[in-house]
Scaffold this active site. Structure first.
Site, PDB file in Angstrom:
ATOM      1  N   PRO A   3      37.706  41.256  45.280  1.00  0.00           N
ATOM      2  CG  PRO A   3      39.397  42.491  46.308  1.00  0.00           C
ATOM      3  CD  PRO A   3      38.065  41.877  46.563  1.00  0.00           C
ATOM      4  CG  MET A   4      38.649  37.243  42.975  1.00  0.00           C
ATOM      5  SD  MET A   4      37.448  35.909  42.658  1.00  0.00           S
ATOM      6  CE  MET A   4      35.996  36.856  42.153  1.00  0.00           C
ATOM      7  CD  GLN A  51      41.954  44.800  47.281  1.00  0.00           C
ATOM      8  OE1 GLN A  51      42.435  44.153  46.367  1.00  0.00           O
ATOM      9  NE2 GLN A  51      41.549  44.257  48.423  1.00  0.00           N
ATOM     10  CB  CYS A  60      47.538  40.385  47.663  1.00  0.00           C
ATOM     11  SG  CYS A  60      48.156  39.535  46.198  1.00  0.00           S
ATOM     12  CE  LYS A  72      39.350  40.302  50.559  1.00  0.00           C
ATOM     13  NZ  LYS A  72      40.511  39.376  50.547  1.00  0.00           N
ATOM     14  CG  ASN A  85      37.342  36.952  51.495  1.00  0.00           C
ATOM     15  OD1 ASN A  85      38.557  37.027  51.316  1.00  0.00           O
ATOM     16  ND2 ASN A  85      36.544  36.466  50.573  1.00  0.00           N
ATOM     17  N   GLY A  86      36.310  34.168  52.570  1.00  0.00           N
ATOM     18  CA  GLY A  86      37.043  32.910  52.518  1.00  0.00           C
ATOM     19  C   GLY A  86      36.161  31.687  52.491  1.00  0.00           C
ATOM     20  N   GLY A  87      36.131  30.990  51.353  1.00  0.00           N
ATOM     21  CA  GLY A  87      35.490  29.683  51.259  1.00  0.00           C
ATOM     22  C   GLY A  87      33.980  29.670  51.217  1.00  0.00           C
ATOM     23  N   GLY A 108      34.215  35.084  46.900  1.00  0.00           N
ATOM     24  CA  GLY A 108      35.245  35.131  45.873  1.00  0.00           C
ATOM     25  C   GLY A 108      34.935  34.301  44.659  1.00  0.00           C
TER      26      GLY A 108
END
Length: 337
Positions: free
Chosen positions: A16-17, A69, A99, A138, A210-212, A232
């Protein structure tokens, strides 16, 4: 007919962004891969309850499997919105505990909730009791002065007692004082080993990392240690990665131009509904990322004056022209090499 979300193995999702994973992007992204799990932007309970449910909950049927989300910390409000999500047809609901922005902190939303695992557990219990669809969380691996693996494990164990068994873990801490949300996506180092260890220590839980993550090869490597991978910004800037990830299910990779052919009726429909073309085309600028025609494509979509894209007919003609010029450019570059 989409695959039921509970049966998807491995679980590969687009994170989610805010301002990015809109329904226009999600429709576009779905064209690359039927098995990727789509997430909405984070929607606060207040926005749904007081800002118009239709506006925040509507989506295209083609987006399934899709996860809403939610952002919030009031158990009753979260339960109400979760029930609304189930009634709206969402496949799953996820609680945001990751967040780091000041705005959500001030409203007791997001990563700051990692400091209150009992409250998060209460929220999750209320949400789970309200519906039959899966409820997930998350979160970060830590925040501020809560940076140890043991503290994250305590957080997970507290939530798991509610019956929640699916955790999406952003493998960075969040420093809520001193770093901006953007810096919190890049500055704290990635600690993938903490997420791997969590799966080792709690093998009965479904753990997603999640991440990178930026490539198919990286995704494959992570899947040796965890149950799923959430991608992401790379999925936004380079959406064809979603097609490459189809190899995980032995899917054929679609041609980029075929994807755009499928996108055309959607663009026309959205414009007929009154949506400005620019809010749709901004999501497709990365279609040719990493190819010699990438810049040509971006220029073609953003270089026209307002009149060339003012109505549906002209917009479609000009996008098709941009496709042709991009295809010719790519072919010429390939011939030269």
């Amino acid at each position: 007919m989409s695959t039921p979300i509970q049966s998807l193995t491995p679980r590969i999702s687009v994170a989610p962004m805010m301002d990015w994973t809109t329904k226009d992007y999600r429709f576009f992204a779905r064209l690359f891969n039927p098995n990727i799990i789509m997430y909405t932007e984070m929607v606060t309970t207040g926005a749904i309850l007081f800002g118009g449910a239709n506006r925040h909950l509507d989506y295209n049927n083609e987006e399934h499997p899709i996860v809403l989300q939610l952002g919030g910390s009031n158990p009753k409000d979260l339960a109400t919105c979760t029930k609304m999500a189930q009634d709206w047809g969402y496949d799953e609901v996820n609680l945001n505990v990751g967040c780091p922005s000041d705005r959500v902190q001030n409203n007791k939303i997001g990563a700051c909730l990692m400091a209150e695992p009992d409250l998060v557990a209460e929220c999750m219990a209320e949400m789970r009791n309200a519906v039959d669809i899966p409820i997930t969380v998350k979160h970060r691996i830590g925040i501020d002065d809560m940076q140890s693996y043991e503290e994250m494990l305590h957080f997970v164990d507290t939530i798991a007692k509610t019956g929640c068994d699916n955790f999406i873990v952003h493998a960075r801490i969040a420093l809520l004082q001193g770093l901006s949300p953007k810096e919190n996506r890049d500055v704290p180092p990635l600690r993938y080993e903490d997420v791997y260890r969590l799966k080792q220590d709690r093998p009965h839980l479904l753990i997603e990392l999640n991440g990178g993550v930026k490539t198919f090869a990286e995704t494959q490597e992570h899947l040796k240690h965890v149950d799923g991978v959430m991608i992401g910004r790379e999925a936004y800037h380079n959406p064809y990665l979603l097609a490459e990830l189809g190899q995980l299910w032995n899917l054929d990779m679609p041609n980029r131009f075929e994807v755009m052919d499928q996108m055309m009726p959607y663009i026309a429909k959205r414009m007929e509904q009154g949506a400005p073309l620019s809010i749709i085309t901004r999501h497709i600028l990365g279609l040719f990322q990493n190819l010699p025609g990438a810049r040509k494509w971006r220029q073609s979509l953003s270089g026209g004056n307002a009149k060339t894209f003012a109505d549906v007919e002209n917009a479609i003609v000009n996008i098709k022209d941009a496709m042709q010029r991009t295809e010719d450019y790519i072919q010429n570059k390939q011939a030269e090499s």
